[in-house]
Design a protein around this motif. Structure first.
Motif, PDB file in Angstrom:
ATOM      1  N   ALA A 141       0.853  -1.194   0.000  1.00 43.53           N
ATOM      2  CA  ALA A 141       0.000   0.000   0.000  1.00 43.53           C
ATOM      3  C   ALA A 141       0.886   1.239   0.000  1.00 43.53           C
ATOM      4  O   ALA A 141       0.999   1.950   1.007  1.00 43.53           O
ATOM      5  N   GLN A 181       2.268   5.016  -0.533  1.00 42.71           N
ATOM      6  CA  GLN A 181       1.693   6.353  -0.459  1.00 42.71           C
ATOM      7  C   GLN A 181       2.608   7.325  -1.194  1.00 42.71           C
ATOM      8  O   GLN A 181       3.835   7.224  -1.090  1.00 42.71           O
ATOM      9  N   ASP A 227      -4.766  11.310   0.488  1.00 37.55           N
ATOM     10  CA  ASP A 227      -6.165  11.388   0.071  1.00 37.55           C
ATOM     11  C   ASP A 227      -6.574  12.775  -0.415  1.00 37.55           C
ATOM     12  O   ASP A 227      -7.765  13.069  -0.504  1.00 37.55           O
ATOM     13  N   GLU A 285     -10.247  12.035  -1.467  1.00 36.36           N
ATOM     14  CA  GLU A 285     -10.717  10.645  -1.443  1.00 36.36           C
ATOM     15  C   GLU A 285     -11.695  10.461  -0.300  1.00 36.36           C
ATOM     16  O   GLU A 285     -11.392  10.762   0.859  1.00 36.36           O
ATOM     17  N   GLN A 286     -12.862   9.957  -0.631  1.00 38.90           N
ATOM     18  CA  GLN A 286     -13.885   9.665   0.364  1.00 38.90           C
ATOM     19  C   GLN A 286     -14.236   8.186   0.253  1.00 38.90           C
ATOM     20  O   GLN A 286     -14.928   7.769  -0.663  1.00 38.90           O
ATOM     21  N   GLY A 287     -13.712   7.392   1.192  1.00 32.32           N
ATOM     22  CA  GLY A 287     -13.928   5.955   1.099  1.00 32.32           C
ATOM     23  C   GLY A 287     -13.167   5.384  -0.080  1.00 32.32           C
ATOM     24  O   GLY A 287     -11.949   5.517  -0.182  1.00 32.32           O
ATOM     25  N   SER A 288     -13.894   4.759  -1.006  1.00 30.26           N
ATOM     26  CA  SER A 288     -13.271   4.173  -2.198  1.00 30.26           C
ATOM     27  C   SER A 288     -13.452   5.053  -3.420  1.00 30.26           C
ATOM     28  O   SER A 288     -13.093   4.648  -4.527  1.00 30.26           O
ATOM     29  N   ALA A 289     -14.012   6.269  -3.245  1.00 28.33           N
ATOM     30  CA  ALA A 289     -14.263   7.158  -4.381  1.00 28.33           C
ATOM     31  C   ALA A 289     -13.587   8.508  -4.142  1.00 28.33           C
ATOM     32  O   ALA A 289     -13.224   8.856  -3.020  1.00 28.33           O
ATOM     33  N   TRP A 290     -13.429   9.247  -5.224  1.00 27.06           N
ATOM     34  CA  TRP A 290     -12.840  10.575  -5.157  1.00 27.06           C
ATOM     35  C   TRP A 290     -13.903  11.623  -5.468  1.00 27.06           C
ATOM     36  O   TRP A 290     -14.744  11.433  -6.343  1.00 27.06           O
ATOM     37  N   GLY A 340     -18.708  10.712  -7.178  1.00 22.02           N
ATOM     38  CA  GLY A 340     -19.150   9.398  -7.627  1.00 22.02           C
ATOM     39  C   GLY A 340     -19.545   9.453  -9.088  1.00 22.02           C
ATOM     40  O   GLY A 340     -18.766   9.840  -9.961  1.00 22.02           O
TER      41      GLY A 340
END
Length: 396
Positions: free
Chosen positions: A266, A268, A301, A324-329, A362
Motif C-alpha cells: 500500500a 503512499q 487522500d 478521497e472519500q472511502g473508495s471514491a474521489w 461518484g
C-alpha cells in the motif's frame, strides 16, 4: 563402455514448457562424452562435452555451449566451462558467453550451508532483455553490470548489483509511428539486498538536458516499511504531436518531486509535478498558447491542481482539488478566463471568457456557469455583381 539416448517432447517442468529434449552419452562411468539439446518456450540450449567420475564427484568439461534465449540472439562460449558436482558441493569457477561485442562471464559455487555467485556483463544490448521489460516498447542502447550475490544460513541472502547504461532510448509505436518516449545520454542502476532491507537507485541523464532519479528503500520487519523519492526534469515533449496530430509543436519544462512512504503493498505518494514555460501551437485553429503552467500537489487522500495559459490578448486559469472519500474521489474546481483567443485563422477570430465551476461526486457530474464571447469576427465575403452588354433591339 556403452551408449545411451534419451528423447522427450511436450514436457512440463516448473516454469518451463519443453518442446524437445535429446540427450546422449557414450563411454563408461569413469570417462564419457555427452550431448544435450533442449528446446523450450524460453529458447534453445546445446551442450557438448566430456565427463569423468571419481572420488564421489562428477567433473565435466563443456567444450561446446550454445544458448539461444527467446528474442536474445545466439550466444556461444569462447572457452570450455569446467563444472564439478558432488554430494555437498557444486562449482563453476568461470564460464563466459559472447555475442558480437557483448559478453557475459560468471562463476558460482555451492557448499552445504552456503552459496556464492558473481557475474560481469559487458555491452549487453537492452533489446536482448525484451522479454523481461515492459511489453509493447522497444529499446536501443546497451549496459555493463557487475553482480555479487551470496547466501548462507548464518548471514542470509545478499545481492549487490551495479550497472551503467550507454546512450540509448525507449520507443513506442503511436498511431503507426515510432515515438521516442525517453532518450538518454547515460544511466546508472544500483541494487542492494540484505536480510534487513533492500535499496534501489536509478538515474538517467537525458538528451534534452533533463534528468530522472529514483531512490527507493524497503526495510524488512513484521510490517515492511517503504520510503523513497522520485525527482526529475523533462524538456522534450515531441510525444505530444505524435499523440495529437493537430498539435504542431509543444515545448516546456516538467519538474517532478515525489516522496514515497507506506508499505510495498500500500504505497503512499506525496509531492508535486509542475509544468512551466509551456507553449503549444495548433495551426488548424491558428492557436499559439503560451505561458502555460500547471502544478499538481498533494499526497494520500488529497490533491490540488492549478494551471494557467495565455492566448492572444487574454488568459485562462484552472483551480481544482480532489479528496478521497472511502473508495471514491470527490472533485471540484473552476475554470475562468478573460478574452482567451480560441480561434485565430483568416476566416474567423474568436475570444472567449469562461466562468465555470464543476464537480464530480461518484457518478454525479455538475457543471455550472457561463461562457461569454466578447469578440468574434469574420471578414465579410465580397458580393458578386452581374454585368452585361445590351444588344441592339434589347429593351432597356
Amino acid at each position: 563402455g556403452g551408449r545411451a539416448r534419451l528423447e522427450g517432447a511436450g514436457l512440463q517442468l516448473p516454469g518451463v514448457q519443453v518442446t524437445r529434449l535429446v540427450a546422449t552419452a557414450e563411454g563408461g562411468l569413469d570417462q564419457h562424452r555427452f550431448t544435450l539439446d533442449l528446446d523450450s518456450d524460453h529458447g534453445k540450449t546445446h551442450l557438448d562435452g566430456e565427463g569423468t567420475y571419481a572420488g564421489a564427484a562428477w567433473h565435466a568439461s563443456l567444450e561446446d555451449v550454445a544458448l539461444d534465449p527467446a528474442g536474445a540472439g545466439h550466444w556461444t562460449a569462447p572457452q570450455p566451462w569446467q563444472l564439478a558436482f558432488g554430494p555437498e558441493r557444486l562449482s563453476l569457477p568461470q564460464g563466459c558467453l559472447a555475442q558480437d561485442a557483448a559478453s557475459l562471464c560468471g562463476g558460482a559455487s555451492w557448499r552445504l550451508g552456503g552459496w556464492k555467485a558473481t557475474a560481469h556483463v559487458a555491452a549487453l544490448p537492452l533489446a536482448d532483455l525484451q522479454s523481461l521489460l515492459p511489453l509493447g516498447l522497444t529499446y536501443s542502447g546497451s549496459f555493463d553490470a557487475d553482480l555479487d550475490a551470496s547466501g548462507s544460513h548464518r548471514n542470509g541472502q545478499r545481492v549487490k548489483l551495479d550497472a551503467t547504461l550507454s546512450p540509448g532510448a525507449i520507443h513506442n509505436v503511436v498511431k503507426g509511428k515510432q515515438v521516442t518516449l525517453l532518450a538518454y545520454q547515460s544511466g546508472e542502476a544500483h541494487l542492494r539486498l540484505t536480510p534487513n532491507q533492500s535499496t534501489v537507485q536509478l538515474s538517467w541523464r537525458l538528451d534534452d538536458g533533463g534528468r530522472l532519479d529514483v531512490d527507493n528503500r524497503i526495510v524488512r520487519s513484521p510490517t515492511p516499511r517503504l520510503s523513497g523519492r522520485i525527482r526529475g526534469e523533462l524538456n522534450d515533449f515531441d510525444i505530444v504531436p505524435a499523440l495529437f496530430p493537430q498539435v504542431a509543436s509543444a515545448t516546456g519544462r516538467l519538474d517532478l518531486d515525489v516522496s514515497l512512504s507506506g508499505t510495498p503493498d500500500a504505497p503512499q505518494f506525496s509531492g508535486s509535478v509542475a509544468f512551466n514555460h509551456g507553449e503549444v501551437r495548433v495551426p488548424r485553429l491558428g492557436l499559439r498558447m503560451s505561458a502555460i503552467q500547471a502544478r499538481l500537489m498533494g499526497g494520500g487522500d488529497h490533491l490540488t491542481l492549478t494551471g494557467s495559459a495565455r492566448s492572444g490578448e487574454g488568459s485562462l486559469s484552472l483551480d481544482a482539488s480532489a479528496t478521497e472519500q472511502g473508495s471514491a474521489w470527490q472533485l471540484q474546481g473552476s475554470l475562468k478566463g478573460d478574452r482567451f483567443r480560441s480561434v485565430d485563422i483568416p476566416e474567423a477570430q474568436v475570444d472567449v471568457s469562461p466562468d465555470i465551476t464543476f464537480g464530480v461526486d461518484g457518478r454525479d457530474i455538475r457543471v455550472e456557469g457561463t461562457v461569454s464571447v466578447p469578440h468574434a469576427a469574420a471578414p465579410a465575403r465580397p458580393h458578386r455583381h452581374r454585368t452585361g452588354i445590351a444588344r441592339p433591339g434589347d429593351r432597356g
